[in-house]
Write an enzyme that holds these catalytic residues in place. Structure first.
Site, PDB file in Angstrom:
ATOM      1  N   ASP A  35       0.839  -1.196   0.000  1.00 47.89           N
ATOM      2  CA  ASP A  35       0.000   0.000   0.000  1.00 47.89           C
ATOM      3  C   ASP A  35       0.870   1.240   0.000  1.00 47.89           C
ATOM      4  OD1 ASP A  35      -2.296  -1.458   0.092  1.00 47.89           O
ATOM      5  OD2 ASP A  35      -2.434  -1.440   2.278  1.00 47.89           O
ATOM      6  N   LYS A  57      -4.121   3.236  -3.329  1.00 45.16           N
ATOM      7  CA  LYS A  57      -4.722   4.336  -4.099  1.00 45.16           C
ATOM      8  C   LYS A  57      -3.647   5.134  -4.810  1.00 45.16           C
ATOM      9  CE  LYS A  57      -8.523   5.138  -0.950  1.00 45.16           C
ATOM     10  NZ  LYS A  57      -8.580   5.720   0.374  1.00 45.16           N
ATOM     11  N   MET A 172      -7.546   8.249  10.375  1.00 42.56           N
ATOM     12  CA  MET A 172      -8.107   8.852   9.147  1.00 42.56           C
ATOM     13  C   MET A 172      -8.741  10.189   9.495  1.00 42.56           C
ATOM     14  SD  MET A 172      -9.375   5.285   7.424  1.00 42.56           S
ATOM     15  CE  MET A 172      -9.701   4.317   8.884  1.00 42.56           C
TER      16      MET A 172
HETATM   17  N1  SAH Z   1      -3.117  -0.202   9.573  1.00 41.25           N
HETATM   18  C1  SAH Z   1      -2.714   1.161   9.842  1.00 41.25           C
HETATM   19  C2  SAH Z   1      -3.850   2.136   9.718  1.00 41.25           C
HETATM   20  C3  SAH Z   1      -4.417   2.223   8.339  1.00 41.25           C
HETATM   21  S1  SAH Z   1      -5.652   3.431   8.183  1.00 41.25           S
HETATM   22  C4  SAH Z   1      -2.093   1.217  11.244  1.00 41.25           C
HETATM   23  O1  SAH Z   1      -2.176   0.265  12.013  1.00 41.25           O
HETATM   24  O2  SAH Z   1      -1.475   2.238  11.557  1.00 41.25           O
HETATM   25  C5  SAH Z   1      -4.733   4.828   7.655  1.00 41.25           C
HETATM   26  C6  SAH Z   1      -4.719   5.863   8.723  1.00 41.25           C
HETATM   27  O3  SAH Z   1      -3.716   5.554   9.673  1.00 41.25           O
HETATM   28  C7  SAH Z   1      -4.350   7.238   8.236  1.00 41.25           C
HETATM   29  O4  SAH Z   1      -5.453   7.909   7.682  1.00 41.25           O
HETATM   30  C8  SAH Z   1      -3.895   7.894   9.518  1.00 41.25           C
HETATM   31  O5  SAH Z   1      -4.976   8.275  10.338  1.00 41.25           O
HETATM   32  C9  SAH Z   1      -3.202   6.747  10.194  1.00 41.25           C
HETATM   33  N2  SAH Z   1      -1.758   6.808   9.922  1.00 41.25           N
HETATM   34  C10 SAH Z   1      -1.025   5.954   9.207  1.00 41.25           C
HETATM   35  N3  SAH Z   1       0.271   6.319   9.213  1.00 41.25           N
HETATM   36  C11 SAH Z   1       0.344   7.441   9.956  1.00 41.25           C
HETATM   37  C12 SAH Z   1       1.399   8.296  10.343  1.00 41.25           C
HETATM   38  N4  SAH Z   1       2.659   8.063   9.966  1.00 41.25           N
HETATM   39  N5  SAH Z   1       1.106   9.359  11.125  1.00 41.25           N
HETATM   40  C13 SAH Z   1      -0.146   9.596  11.512  1.00 41.25           C
HETATM   41  N6  SAH Z   1      -1.188   8.829  11.176  1.00 41.25           N
HETATM   42  C14 SAH Z   1      -0.946   7.752  10.406  1.00 41.25           C
END
Ligand code: SAH
Length: 490
Positions: A35, A57, A172
């Site tokens: 991803d 995406k 998100m």
């Molecule tokens: N599986 C991922 C989450 C996927 S959903 C996990 O466990 O972290 C994607 C969301 O994760 C983004 O919209 C954001 O809210 C959060 N996210 C992912 N990477 C991030 C980062 N480096 N800093 C802040 N939020 C993050």
């Protein structure tokens, strides 16, 4: 043989937060489906012939639909492949990993799950926010902010979340933050409760916006927070004000381009990163060793003085020696601390090291060393100034100049040009880095500051039309880092 699918979490973005298991599996995989939010360089360890496929995406294009991803995983596994399905953070936290595992189970495909450090915890930690705290939070909820809180039949019970006795971590939802905060307050959550938005958590350029819940959306909008970001609601968010650490490191927010050869960049890059800088490696130079006259190494003991004028020269000469004891009776001079360190790493403590790492200073430091009528070896790069050999010859020495290596241009790739364009500092550790940088079409972005390791490099930079903003006082890596630090911090 039947294949297998590993659903692997890649962590929140800092490559150092990838698990050992994730790295092992990436290195073994026949195929990696990944991803967008995976750490930079996450796939560097993949096999050269592995199939690397982006399934997230794209701007302007739809993501591969989930059922197609599921079908692809099944198909690859059935073809006997070892497949890594790599996702940001943890695969089971808002990553649709659950659905993928169900599809694999339904198809009878073997799978394993490798958890990852989830963004909600990692971004919080990097912002100095402990999601639980003995005095302030005994529970934590991970909440998707994807859903419009106005939706009647949404999966989330916002009233219950408003009453939730602990920290809320919203994933998100940068754009839905306003409605969500309003909804929580309307349902009875304290409008004054501390909240924080952490943008690009654990990545270069991480930022945290802090405000009471009722104002957090407006503040985040003012600060132009962009995804990815998480929002932490709860008293623990206030601890950012005292526990922020990453954003307080002295070079946080600075992007430093390192132009020296890849093989030598790691020390400089490491030191800068430790101070919080975002380092872009833009090597413009490559070291190409020359075949060494075998007699030279064998007869090194015939010299009364051996001068080494660069760390590369020191490394290559010592590697060529059958035994370091061949230098036992020889006076060894190093041009500066970097070269001295390279010698010391190999068990040779140089007798002469001038304070300033320039040929003139070395020639001067050598006035005490008798050279008249004696054999002197100057081991150096193919292309170098004649200052030192000339000074020694003037004093009656029998000087042999050995060119141990050449420096060749390394072209700048697209990723490196992009990195360079973001740089706030561009570092030059030698005259040749300046020349090759310009030959490679490298440009110092406007507003960026040019940093030089010393006067010779600075002079070369000026000759080529660059203005030097920062010059190191000590002409080694430590001195260069110190100079940037001094320039960057008021
Ligand atoms: N599986 C991922 C989450 C996927 S959903 C996990 O466990 O972290 C994607 C969301 O994760 C983004 O919209 C954001 O809210 C959060 N996210 C992912 N990477 C991030 C980062 N480096 N800093 C802040 N939020 C993050």
């Amino acid at each position: 043989m039947a294949g297998i699918v590993y659903l692997v979490g890649a962590g929140p973005g800092d490559p150092g937060l990838m698990t050992r298991r994730a790295l092992e599996l990436i290195a073994e995989a026949d195929a990696v489906l990944y991803d967008r939010l995976i750490p930079p360089g996450a796939l560097d360890g993949a096999r050269p012939n592995a199939e690397l496929r982006y399934v997230g995406k794209q701007p302007g294009a739809p993501a591969l639909p989930q059922d197609e991803i599921n079908a692809l995983l099944v198909e690859l596994a059935r073809a006997g492949k070892t497949v890594v399905r790599l996702k940001g953070g943890d695969p089971f936290v808002f990553g649709r990993g659950g659905e993928e595992a169900e599809a694999l189970a339904a198809a009878g495909v073997a799978f394993e799950i490798v958890p990852g450090v989830t963004a909600g915890i990692a971004a919080s930690a990097y912002a100095g926010i402990p999601v639980t705290h003995r005095d302030a939070a005994s529970a934590v909820a991970f909440v998707t902010g994807h859903e419009d809180p106005a939706k009647e039949d949404g999966a989330l019970d916002w009233d219950a979340l408003a009453r939730f006795p602990g920290t809320l971590v919203l994933y998100m939802g940068v754009s839905s933050l306003g409605p969500i905060a309003e909804r929580l307050v309307a349902a009875g959550r304290d409008p004054e409760e501390p909240a924080a938005v952490v943008e690009r958590g654990t990545l270069p350029g991480q930022r945290t916006v802090r405000a009471p819940l009722a104002q957090i959306a407006e503040r985040a909008a003012e600060a132009e927070v962009r995804p990815p970001a998480i929002t932490v609601v709860g008293p623990v968010s206030g601890l950012h004000d005292t526990l922020a650490w990453l954003e307080r490191r002295p070079l946080h927010g600075h992007t430093v381009a390192v132009t020296r050869a890849r093989a030598q960049a790691s020390e400089l890059a490491g030191r800068l990163r430790a101070l919080g800088a975002d380092v872009v490696e833009t090597p413009v130079i490559r070291i190409e060793p020359r075949p060494l006259d075998p007699g030279l190494a064998e007869r090194i003991g015939d010299y009364s003085l051996v001068c080494l004028t660069s760390p590369n020269g020191a490394r290559l000469l010592l590697e060529a020696l059958p035994d370091a004891r061949a230098l036992a009776g020889v006076t060894v001079a190093a041009i500066g601390p970097g070269t001295a360190a390279e010698l010391e790493r190999r068990g040779i403590r140089p007798d002469v090291v001038p304070e300033r790492a320039v040929a003139e200073a070395l020639a001067e430091a050598l006035v005490e060393v008798p050279v008249e009528g004696r054999r002197v070896l100057v081991a150096r790069a193919g292309e170098a100034r004649e200052v030192l050999p000339e000074a020694l010859r003037e004093r009656g020495a029998d000087v042999n100049v050995a060119a141990l290596y050449d420096t060749a241009a390394e072209p700048l790739g697209e990723a490196q040009r992009e990195g360079l364009a973001r740089a706030s500092y561009v570092t030059f550790t030698s005259s040749s880095t300046v020349r090759f940088f310009l030959e490679a079409g490298g440009e110092v972005p406007s507003g960026a500051r040019v940093v030089s390791i010393g006067p010779v490099t600075s002079a070369t930079a000026r000759e080529h039309g660059l203005s030097v903003d920062v010059e190191a006082e000590r002409h080694d890596i430590g001195g260069l880092v110190a100079a940037i630090l001094e320039d960057a911090t008021p």
